[in-house]
Design a protein around this motif. Structure first.
Motif, short mmCIF file in Angstrom:
data_model
loop_
_atom_site.label_atom_id
_atom_site.label_comp_id
_atom_site.label_asym_id
_atom_site.label_seq_id
_atom_site.Cartn_x
_atom_site.Cartn_y
_atom_site.Cartn_z
N GLU A 76 36.95 34.40 47.98
CA GLU A 76 37.29 35.22 49.27
C GLU A 76 37.87 34.33 50.13
O GLU A 76 38.92 34.90 50.85
CB GLU A 76 35.98 35.67 49.66
N ALA A 77 37.80 33.12 50.04
CA ALA A 77 38.64 32.26 51.10
C ALA A 77 40.27 32.15 50.42
O ALA A 77 40.99 31.97 51.35
CB ALA A 77 38.17 30.64 51.02
N SER A 78 40.27 32.39 49.25
CA SER A 78 41.77 32.37 48.75
C SER A 78 42.33 33.72 48.72
O SER A 78 43.36 34.20 48.43
CB SER A 78 41.58 32.08 47.35
N ASP A 79 41.42 34.92 49.39
CA ASP A 79 42.04 35.96 49.29
C ASP A 79 42.36 36.66 48.16
O ASP A 79 43.37 37.63 48.16
CB ASP A 79 43.28 36.42 50.55
N CYS A 80 41.60 36.53 47.04
CA CYS A 80 41.89 37.39 46.06
C CYS A 80 40.84 38.30 45.47
O CYS A 80 39.94 38.05 45.31
CB CYS A 80 41.75 35.93 44.76
N PRO A 81 41.53 39.43 45.74
CA PRO A 81 40.68 40.80 45.41
C PRO A 81 39.98 40.72 44.10
O PRO A 81 38.79 41.28 43.81
CB PRO A 81 41.40 41.79 45.94
N LEU A 82 40.91 40.63 43.12
CA LEU A 82 40.42 40.63 41.64
C LEU A 82 39.22 39.73 41.57
O LEU A 82 38.21 40.04 41.20
CB LEU A 82 41.44 40.54 40.67
N CYS A 83 39.15 38.45 41.83
CA CYS A 83 38.14 37.59 41.39
C CYS A 83 37.13 37.88 42.55
O CYS A 83 35.94 37.68 41.84
CB CYS A 83 38.76 35.96 41.73
N SER A 84 37.34 38.14 43.81
CA SER A 84 36.18 38.52 44.33
C SER A 84 35.57 39.60 44.19
O SER A 84 34.27 39.54 43.97
CB SER A 84 36.68 38.86 45.99
N THR A 85 36.05 40.78 43.58
CA THR A 85 35.33 41.93 42.90
C THR A 85 34.58 41.57 41.94
O THR A 85 33.37 41.82 41.61
CB THR A 85 36.38 42.89 42.75
N TYR A 86 35.15 40.48 40.93
CA TYR A 86 34.40 39.98 39.73
C TYR A 86 32.90 39.49 40.07
O TYR A 86 32.21 39.85 39.37
CB TYR A 86 35.22 39.10 38.79
N PHE A 87 33.21 38.66 41.06
CA PHE A 87 31.81 37.91 41.24
C PHE A 87 30.93 38.65 42.23
O PHE A 87 29.66 38.68 42.17
CB PHE A 87 32.26 36.58 42.05
N ARG A 88 31.46 39.69 43.10
CA ARG A 88 30.57 40.78 43.50
C ARG A 88 29.81 41.60 42.34
O ARG A 88 28.52 41.60 42.65
CB ARG A 88 31.48 41.54 44.50
N LYS A 89 30.52 41.85 41.01
CA LYS A 89 29.88 42.41 40.51
C LYS A 89 28.49 41.74 39.86
O LYS A 89 27.66 42.33 39.71
CB LYS A 89 30.95 42.82 39.07
N ILE A 90 28.78 40.68 39.64
CA ILE A 90 27.83 39.66 39.04
C ILE A 90 26.49 39.55 40.03
O ILE A 90 25.58 39.86 39.80
CB ILE A 90 28.23 38.30 38.61
N ILE A 91 26.95 39.44 41.43
CA ILE A 91 25.91 39.35 42.18
C ILE A 91 25.34 40.70 42.51
O ILE A 91 23.85 40.58 42.56
CB ILE A 91 26.53 38.83 43.71
N ILE A 92 25.82 41.74 42.72
CA ILE A 92 25.48 43.17 42.70
C ILE A 92 24.28 43.24 41.52
O ILE A 92 23.31 43.71 41.62
CB ILE A 92 26.23 44.10 43.12
N GLU A 93 24.86 42.96 40.38
CA GLU A 93 24.04 43.31 39.30
C GLU A 93 22.80 42.60 39.07
O GLU A 93 21.78 42.81 38.46
CB GLU A 93 24.87 43.30 37.84
N ALA A 94 22.69 41.36 39.95
CA ALA A 94 21.74 40.55 39.99
C ALA A 94 20.63 40.85 41.09
O ALA A 94 19.77 40.28 41.02
CB ALA A 94 22.25 38.85 40.00
N GLY A 95 21.06 42.06 41.61
CA GLY A 95 20.17 42.53 42.63
C GLY A 95 20.28 42.48 44.10
O GLY A 95 19.60 42.55 44.84
N GLU A 96 21.56 41.53 44.24
CA GLU A 96 21.58 41.16 45.76
C GLU A 96 22.94 41.91 46.29
O GLU A 96 23.73 42.46 45.56
CB GLU A 96 22.01 39.59 45.80
N ASN A 97 22.92 41.97 47.84
CA ASN A 97 24.33 42.52 48.27
C ASN A 97 24.90 41.39 48.55
O ASN A 97 24.57 40.77 49.79
CB ASN A 97 23.74 43.36 49.42
N PRO A 98 26.26 41.21 48.23
CA PRO A 98 26.91 40.28 48.56
C PRO A 98 27.47 40.28 50.09
O PRO A 98 27.98 39.27 50.58
CB PRO A 98 28.16 40.24 47.98
N ASP A 99 27.39 41.33 50.74
CA ASP A 99 27.56 41.52 52.00
C ASP A 99 26.59 41.16 53.03
O ASP A 99 26.63 41.21 54.32
CB ASP A 99 28.21 42.82 52.52
#
Length: 186
Positions: A76-99
């Protein structure tokens, strides 16, 4: 629209296909748009895939919850939508809201460390570094810093080449990633 299209399977050299298969087998991974774009250069693909063993080391240090959060903070600090989305997926699938994360002070400090590395091109203030130095060994700090560097390199690669977000990640995009993806398509 990507500046360099992912390498089509029919055009992929045998040695690159072999590297893909080894990667898939070793990490139960898929060949994403980024990896297929890296496939244009076997050495580039191999260099960037060193991210995987380094991430395994990060997980040993930070654990399975904090590791993707650390990578997300860098992306997110690098402003990378692709990588940010990839890690959002991992976090969401683990049951958390990254926001709406609930973080301890220690967790926030490591995320601030990752973000600062990306935002300030590695110039991390003493105020951010000192709590990390107090909590982690020199070996662990080297691993975390090296991982941040390779994560930033991945972010840069995807940003420069406008690598498309893979369709399997679409449900995990943030509002910002949706906007950025539309801008890149223009």
């Amino acid at each position: 629209m990507p500046r360099i299209s992912p390498l089509k399977d029919a055009l992929t050299p045998p040695e690159t296909k072999s590297a893909y298969q080894q990667h898939i087998s070793a990490y139960n991974a898929r060949i994403t748009n980024m990896k297929a774009t890296l496939g244009h250069s076997l050495n580039a693909f191999l260099a960037y895939m060193e991210w995987y063993p380094l991430y395994e080391d990060v997980k040993k240090i930070l654990g399975s919850r904090l590791s993707p959060l650390f990578a997300l903070s860098i992306s997110e600090a690098s402003d990378c939508p692709l990588c940010s989305t990839y890690f959002r997926k991992i976090i969401i699938e683990a049951g958390e809201n990254p926001d709406a994360l609930k973080l301890t002070e220690d967790e926030q400090q490591i995320l601030s460390f990752g973000a600062a590395i990306a935002q300030h091109k590695g110039f991390v203030s003493d105020a951010i570094f000192e709590p990390i130095q107090e909590r982690y060994s020199e070996k662990e700090i080297v691993t975390l810093t090296a991982f941040a560097g390779i994560m930033i390199a991945t972010n840069i690669f995807n940003n420069v080449l406008h690598t498309d977000i893979d369709e399997y990640l679409f449900p995990f995009r943030s509002n910002r990633a949706l906007h950025d993806h539309k801008d890149q398509s223009l």
